[in-house]
Write an enzyme that holds these catalytic residues in place. Structure first.
Site, PDB file in Angstrom:
ATOM      1  NE  ARG A 291     -14.096 -11.515  -9.273  1.00  0.00           N
ATOM      2  CZ  ARG A 291     -15.184 -10.841  -9.669  1.00  0.00           C
ATOM      3  NH1 ARG A 291     -16.204 -10.711  -8.820  1.00  0.00           N
ATOM      4  NH2 ARG A 291     -15.248 -10.304 -10.859  1.00  0.00           N
TER       5      ARG A 291
ATOM      6  CE  LYS B 239     -11.454  -9.011  -9.087  1.00  0.00           C
ATOM      7  NZ  LYS B 239     -10.575  -9.124 -10.283  1.00  0.00           N
TER       8      LYS B 239
ATOM      9  CG  HIS C  79     -10.243 -18.007 -10.788  1.00  0.00           C
ATOM     10  ND1 HIS C  79     -10.880 -17.116  -9.933  1.00  0.00           N
ATOM     11  CD2 HIS C  79     -10.227 -17.393 -12.004  1.00  0.00           C
ATOM     12  CE1 HIS C  79     -11.213 -16.024 -10.604  1.00  0.00           C
ATOM     13  NE2 HIS C  79     -10.830 -16.173 -11.850  1.00  0.00           N
TER      14      HIS C  79
ATOM     15  NE  ARG D 257     -14.790 -15.542 -11.428  1.00  0.00           N
ATOM     16  CZ  ARG D 257     -15.795 -14.667 -11.302  1.00  0.00           C
ATOM     17  NH1 ARG D 257     -16.833 -14.967 -10.539  1.00  0.00           N
ATOM     18  NH2 ARG D 257     -15.770 -13.502 -11.926  1.00  0.00           N
TER      19      ARG D 257
ATOM     20  CG  HIS E   5     -16.665 -11.186 -16.090  1.00  0.00           C
ATOM     21  ND1 HIS E   5     -16.681 -12.269 -16.953  1.00  0.00           N
ATOM     22  CD2 HIS E   5     -15.807 -11.534 -15.089  1.00  0.00           C
ATOM     23  CE1 HIS E   5     -15.869 -13.204 -16.509  1.00  0.00           C
ATOM     24  NE2 HIS E   5     -15.331 -12.785 -15.381  1.00  0.00           N
TER      25      HIS E   5
ATOM     26  CE1 TYR F  10     -14.695 -19.246 -18.047  1.00  0.00           C
ATOM     27  CE2 TYR F  10     -15.588 -17.031 -18.172  1.00  0.00           C
ATOM     28  CZ  TYR F  10     -14.861 -17.987 -17.509  1.00  0.00           C
ATOM     29  OH  TYR F  10     -14.284 -17.703 -16.306  1.00  0.00           O
TER      30      TYR F  10
END
Length: 322
Positions: free
Chosen positions: A150, A174, A252, A255, A278, A287
């Site tokens: 990110r 995160k 993004h 990414r 994730h 994806y």
């Protein structure tokens, strides 16, 4: 407590206990202030609002034409606030517990093909007012595409993790979750070149009595490192320089390209999930839809039977007399 005290106490607790990212805190603060203002206009507040008023607010948001994702995020902030309030004993009930939101529409992420990424990387090597700018821009882009980080993770990297010609980088994601991401040979080369010129600049600062930066990409700004907004503008400039549509290019997007290109070349979803950081593989599964769509387009554009001009209009084929 007044509404502002509710919001600040809730967000401080989330940041301390769950490691909520600053960007998420800012978004929740905005959403909750908007909700507080709406309640105030309807003679209510966080302490007295009931389920019917929360539902009324969601209807109001829908009537305002807000995107499904925005409405879902606003409800998420409200539900988390009231869960916290109930746990802390601020309220004896949780008026949001039975409310179901609009969900989030599953949209295919925009991505870039390999030649487009190559043009962005080439543009980074020649874009900048000085050699330092060009080496920094090259390092940023090579790291982003090599790791799928990110953009906030990228610009805030500590310089300590880049020492010693690493094959992998330790990234803080995160919620304060750490993960390891491998570096490609071009990314390692770009990193080594940037470190050399970066360290020379830091030595000059030290000689002048200034404290050295702890960040890989230092800046004189308040954060001490490059910002997301600065990088957003950089990547738009690189798109123009590289002949790639700026509308397609965001931090993004790189990414997404990282994940899509890995999947197209045989990587499994679990590995990509780990690399992207994730929490749920369901997030990574988007994806597969991107790849499915690309394969479908490939067949429709190139398979002879998909082209009406190639079809046998009579429906018969030669069978050599059989």
């Amino acid at each position: 407590m007044d509404s502002l005290r509710w919001i600040t106490t809730f967000l401080d607790a989330q940041a301390a206990e769950l490691g909520m990212a600053q960007n998420t805190q800012d978004a929740y603060a905005r959403d909750l202030r908007v909700f507080a203002d709406w309640l105030d206009r309807h003679n209510s507040n966080f302490d007295t609002a009931g389920q019917d008023q929360l539902e009324g607010y969601l209807i109001y948001c829908d009537a305002q034409g807000l995107a499904q994702s925005t409405r879902a995020r606003r409800l998420s902030s409200i539900k988390q606030l009231y869960r916290f309030a109930f746990d802390e004993g601020w309220r004896k009930d949780n008026p949001a517990i039975r409310i179901k939101g609009p969900g989030r529409a599953k949209r295919l992420p925009k991505t870039l093909d390999v030649p487009e990424v190559d043009r962005l990387l080439d543009a980074a090597r020649v874009t900048g007012r000085s050699k330092t700018d060009k080496l920094r821009n090259t390092c940023l882009m090579e790291l982003l595409y090599a790791t799928g980080m990110r953009v906030t993770e990228l610009v805030s990297l500590p310089v300590s993790i880049a020492r010693g010609d690493p094959r992998m980088l330790l990234v803080m994601g995160k919620g304060g979750k750490e993960r390891m991401v491998p570096l490609s040979p071009p990314a390692r080369t770009a990193l080594a070149a940037w470190l050399m010129i970066r360290d020379d600049a830091e030595d000059d600062k030290r000689a002048k009595g200034l404290p050295p930066s702890r960040f890989l990409f230092p800046s004189r700004g308040k954060a001490g490192h490059l910002t997301r907004h600065w990088f957003y503008q950089l990547i738009k400039d690189l798109a123009v320089a590289g002949g790639v549509s700026p509308a397609k290019v965001t931090p993004h997007t790189l990414r997404h390209a990282f994940a899509t290109h890995l999947l197209a070349n045989g990587a499994d979803l679990r590995s990509i999930q780990t690399l992207l950081g994730h929490a749920d593989v369901a997030t990574t599964e988007i994806y597969t839809h991107v790849l499915d769509e690309r394969l479908r387009t490939l067949v429709n554009d190139h398979h002879p039977l998909a082209k009406s001009g190639k079809r046998n209009s009579g429906g018969n084929t030669s069978s050599d007399g059989q």
